[in-house]
Design an enzyme around this catalytic site. Sequence first.
Site, PDB file in Angstrom:
ATOM      1  N   TYR A  38       0.763  -1.222   0.068  1.00 20.51           N
ATOM      2  CA  TYR A  38      -0.014  -0.084  -0.061  1.00 20.51           C
ATOM      3  C   TYR A  38       0.969   1.222  -0.098  1.00 20.51           C
ATOM      4  O   TYR A  38       1.886   1.322   0.696  1.00 20.51           O
ATOM      5  CB  TYR A  38      -0.739   0.189   1.247  1.00 20.51           C
ATOM      6  CG  TYR A  38      -1.918  -0.985   1.552  1.00 20.51           C
ATOM      7  CD1 TYR A  38      -1.661  -1.521   2.875  1.00 20.51           C
ATOM      8  CD2 TYR A  38      -2.800  -1.132   0.684  1.00 20.51           C
ATOM      9  CE1 TYR A  38      -2.695  -2.615   3.059  1.00 20.51           C
ATOM     10  CE2 TYR A  38      -3.689  -2.167   0.790  1.00 20.51           C
ATOM     11  CZ  TYR A  38      -3.843  -2.666   2.261  1.00 20.51           C
ATOM     12  OH  TYR A  38      -4.786  -3.736   2.296  1.00 20.51           O
ATOM     13  N   ARG A 224      -6.029   7.722  -8.396  1.00 21.12           N
ATOM     14  CA  ARG A 224      -5.046   6.477  -7.844  1.00 21.12           C
ATOM     15  C   ARG A 224      -5.544   5.400  -8.412  1.00 21.12           C
ATOM     16  O   ARG A 224      -6.581   5.167  -8.766  1.00 21.12           O
ATOM     17  CB  ARG A 224      -4.895   6.513  -6.206  1.00 21.12           C
ATOM     18  CG  ARG A 224      -6.037   6.250  -5.591  1.00 21.12           C
ATOM     19  CD  ARG A 224      -5.685   6.115  -3.955  1.00 21.12           C
ATOM     20  NE  ARG A 224      -4.914   5.144  -3.552  1.00 21.12           N
ATOM     21  CZ  ARG A 224      -5.522   3.776  -3.339  1.00 21.12           C
ATOM     22  NH1 ARG A 224      -6.813   3.731  -3.252  1.00 21.12           N
ATOM     23  NH2 ARG A 224      -4.785   2.942  -2.984  1.00 21.12           N
ATOM     24  N   GLU A 266      -9.123  -0.749 -10.023  1.00 27.82           N
ATOM     25  CA  GLU A 266     -10.033   0.389  -9.889  1.00 27.82           C
ATOM     26  C   GLU A 266      -9.122   1.778 -10.082  1.00 27.82           C
ATOM     27  O   GLU A 266      -8.347   1.992  -9.351  1.00 27.82           O
ATOM     28  CB  GLU A 266     -10.431   0.228  -8.540  1.00 27.82           C
ATOM     29  CG  GLU A 266     -11.465  -0.797  -8.295  1.00 27.82           C
ATOM     30  CD  GLU A 266     -11.821  -0.979  -6.799  1.00 27.82           C
ATOM     31  OE1 GLU A 266     -11.104  -0.153  -5.713  1.00 27.82           O
ATOM     32  OE2 GLU A 266     -12.593  -1.722  -6.397  1.00 27.82           O
ATOM     33  N   TYR A 317      -7.266 -10.619   2.469  1.00 25.25           N
ATOM     34  CA  TYR A 317      -8.265  -9.549   2.367  1.00 25.25           C
ATOM     35  C   TYR A 317      -9.048  -9.277   0.826  1.00 25.25           C
ATOM     36  O   TYR A 317      -9.880  -8.786   0.761  1.00 25.25           O
ATOM     37  CB  TYR A 317      -7.442  -8.112   2.876  1.00 25.25           C
ATOM     38  CG  TYR A 317      -8.453  -6.986   2.590  1.00 25.25           C
ATOM     39  CD1 TYR A 317      -8.029  -6.029   1.740  1.00 25.25           C
ATOM     40  CD2 TYR A 317      -9.854  -6.760   3.171  1.00 25.25           C
ATOM     41  CE1 TYR A 317      -8.745  -4.991   1.453  1.00 25.25           C
ATOM     42  CE2 TYR A 317     -10.376  -5.595   2.943  1.00 25.25           C
ATOM     43  CZ  TYR A 317      -9.881  -4.948   1.995  1.00 25.25           C
ATOM     44  OH  TYR A 317     -10.710  -3.753   1.709  1.00 25.25           O
TER      45      TYR A 317
END
Lengths: 347, 320, 204
Positions: A38, A224, A266, A317
């Site tokens: 991340y 992003r 995305e 996740y």
Amino acid sequence: MNVAFKPDETFRDDFTFRNTPEAIRRFPLPFPEDKYMYSVNIEAHRPGPHGSVVEFAIDVDEHYVAECRERALVLKEDPMRFQALPHMMSAQWDCLELIMESLARDYPQHFTLDRQGSQWAWTNRPLGIQQSFTFGDPATLPQQPLEYITRQVQGDWVVMDQREGDLWAEAGMVTTQADWSLNFDIGMSFKEWHGPVPLAHEMGVFDRALKYLLGLRLNEPVRRLNWTMTVNPRLDTSPEMYPKWGTDRASVTPENVADKVHLRVELQGLWRLPRSNGIVFSVRGYLISMRELATIPKWAKRVHRVLRELHPALVDYKGLTRYRDTVVEYLAPFDDGSPTSSGTAPE
Amino acid sequence: MSHADTIPVRVVAVEQVTPQIKHFRLAAVDGSRLPAFSGGSHIIVVMNDVDRVHRNPYSLLGVPAQLETYEIAVRRMEQSRGGSHFMHDSVSVGSTLEIAHPVNLFGLSKIGRKHILIAGGVGITPILGQMEDLHQDGVPYEIHYSVRAPEHAAFLSRLQQRAADRLKVYYDSSGHAIDFDGLLSTQPLGTHFYVCGPAGMIEVVLAKARTWGWPESHIHWEQFSAPPAGEAFDVHLAKSRLDVHVVPDQSLLESIEAAGVEVPYLCRGGVCGFCRTDVLELDGELIHNDHYLSDEERASGRVIMPCVSRARCKKLVLDL
Amino acid sequence: MLVTGIKSKPVYTPLAPDLSGRYHLMVGHGVGREPLLRVLRDLRTAAPESGARTRVLFVGSPDEHSASDEVFRSAGAADVRLFGREDELLTDFQDVLTSSVMGTRLYVAGPESFMGLVMRLARQFNLNKDEVRAEECGAAARRVYCMHCQTATENVTTNIVQCKDCNRWLLVRDHYSSRLAAYMGVMVDAEAPGERPEVKEVFR
């Protein structure tokens, strides 16, 4: 970009969705290097290279008509995929203006917007829509403004109110989500709705992201990329529909992995809204099958390495547990171990 | 986050609305519609004066639905660093200026159940914008407007037309003062308080609100103040490798900008935190004039808000 | 497997007086009596004049009621209202909120399911985190919202539960919605129908 729409593509049942070679090449790979963790990774949402998914503020591609049809199907079965709390009406109009202006400016061959004061006339040629209405008067549209316009654009849209030093998700159209629920999350603050994301909280990612977004300015949108994987080109992987798509995850075999497993990226955009001072968050999903991905040699190597080394908490996740190894095995023969160029371009 | 696209505008109307306040109407030079905005927003107006550039924030007081022109009102400050004098003395119909896109640091709470708007003097300007939003939403509100004397009450007819009996005007000259205790002690849950006016008025409201138990999240304030002047001093910008001399009536931020270096900002008034800059070396003391840093941060000498703060020092090096 | 142990579970802290407030409204259920008494006494010690501006709404068993009125008053509450049922308390609470003024602080103590309903009402009056304090005590049983049929199942103490409406077995997650005053429940065996973990009592 003058592409032919493929109006009969499906994202359910027989899953006829496919990418043309052009769509494959413009796919927004989210991995600039051979490993992934991340980061806040926000950049200015300025016009990008010609033909790319970020050339325009809002991207319309070959799947446009099919995705609008799919959205209509989802809403027919579950109207609660669109919700707006009462105080968000001005933000809804802000979003309608943003989307209509963007589409009409960047795709004049498909969309026309004519504004005479508050009397607006909207034409959407691909969907065969013509609508005159009074901007600011909900009674002049067939649905609430945000629902009306998001039925005519790809991707999910979440609208946030800014108050008390925080952002609150209080309106949205969410039909193409990667396993989160607007119905459950509506009304939550920034850190509350990001609650389920592992690791990122400890890393301070959300503190920094929130602080940054609170200062987001008009006319300076940001973007992003986020990613996960989906079995079958299914756009609606909502918690609500989990009983329907849950079995997909256990259905991957070495024989079908190439066509079944999709990388789902995305492209997220964030805009400050003028009249409401809120923020709209667009989440635009792009799907590519492993077979399609592997036609780009650099990407096959890159994704093989990223998936092989992915942190276990992220594997969990992102829901990849059951089939990650099968995908890694499929991609392994494409990876000769040689270095890959940094950046996400196909070469 | 700093000097992104500004909009060239032309002044299409100027009116002296009170002895000290001038009202300006601005239109885009290219004739296009101006960006929509939320009540309480301000624009930074960039003024190219003879020897320097002024960048001053002014609240938008127009009707948000009318976007052919923007309206601002400027009070002529007796001790001006030049911005308000420039607007009053050098700007007339036909003058061109640059403006940044609207920013809102003084917006209404969308979930507020009642709103009390307090204006002192030229502080009425953002209140006018907020009033338009409230009028549109149909939520209960009151406006309490305090001025020195009747001739100093600007935009009264506009206020009366919109707010009608929700408006109360108080003249110092008649000895009428806003009863803040009365207002703060009797509001239903979910009421929000907004105050824009002189520093003294804001301090009084904040202190009384505390006494009556209001949480800070329900009190919103905006202060129009110029960055305080001070002794001249020198600063070195480490990353840019530049030495900058800060003169008494130019802020540290303005001096840095004049040297060609951009610093992120939103309010230019010490409130929003955006221009926060790290201090790499200091031989002397920092003069903190902001409302943003904590006491520890100020005492540390490691950080400064250049829009309003200064230094008295032999050496100051900033991470810019 | 589905992820649990996530960070949107609400965090409660032992009640302490908020001296920045002027009016103190206390709402409690059952064993929440003790935290309320404690904060009343602490408030009286720290700010003796505040007593006139404190009010208690309490729902408990008949045993808990018998001494409650006097106990609350002797701890410093000026106004005490006792209720036999949660819904009666909530109705009165709504009236109290309607007539309360800014400067009020809300203190809530009791089982989470009860507190969720109280805080949801408080939010409708725009009471935010600066004005509300909550201490969880008593049964940790959860209200679980089924994502698939949008029904809430009450008093869930187990790791998985059958939805009372659609009968699917749901994994009880830690993701919580204050608007719904409930935890998320998602089908536990969607990926491999019939494969369920053992039922375990976990929320006591």
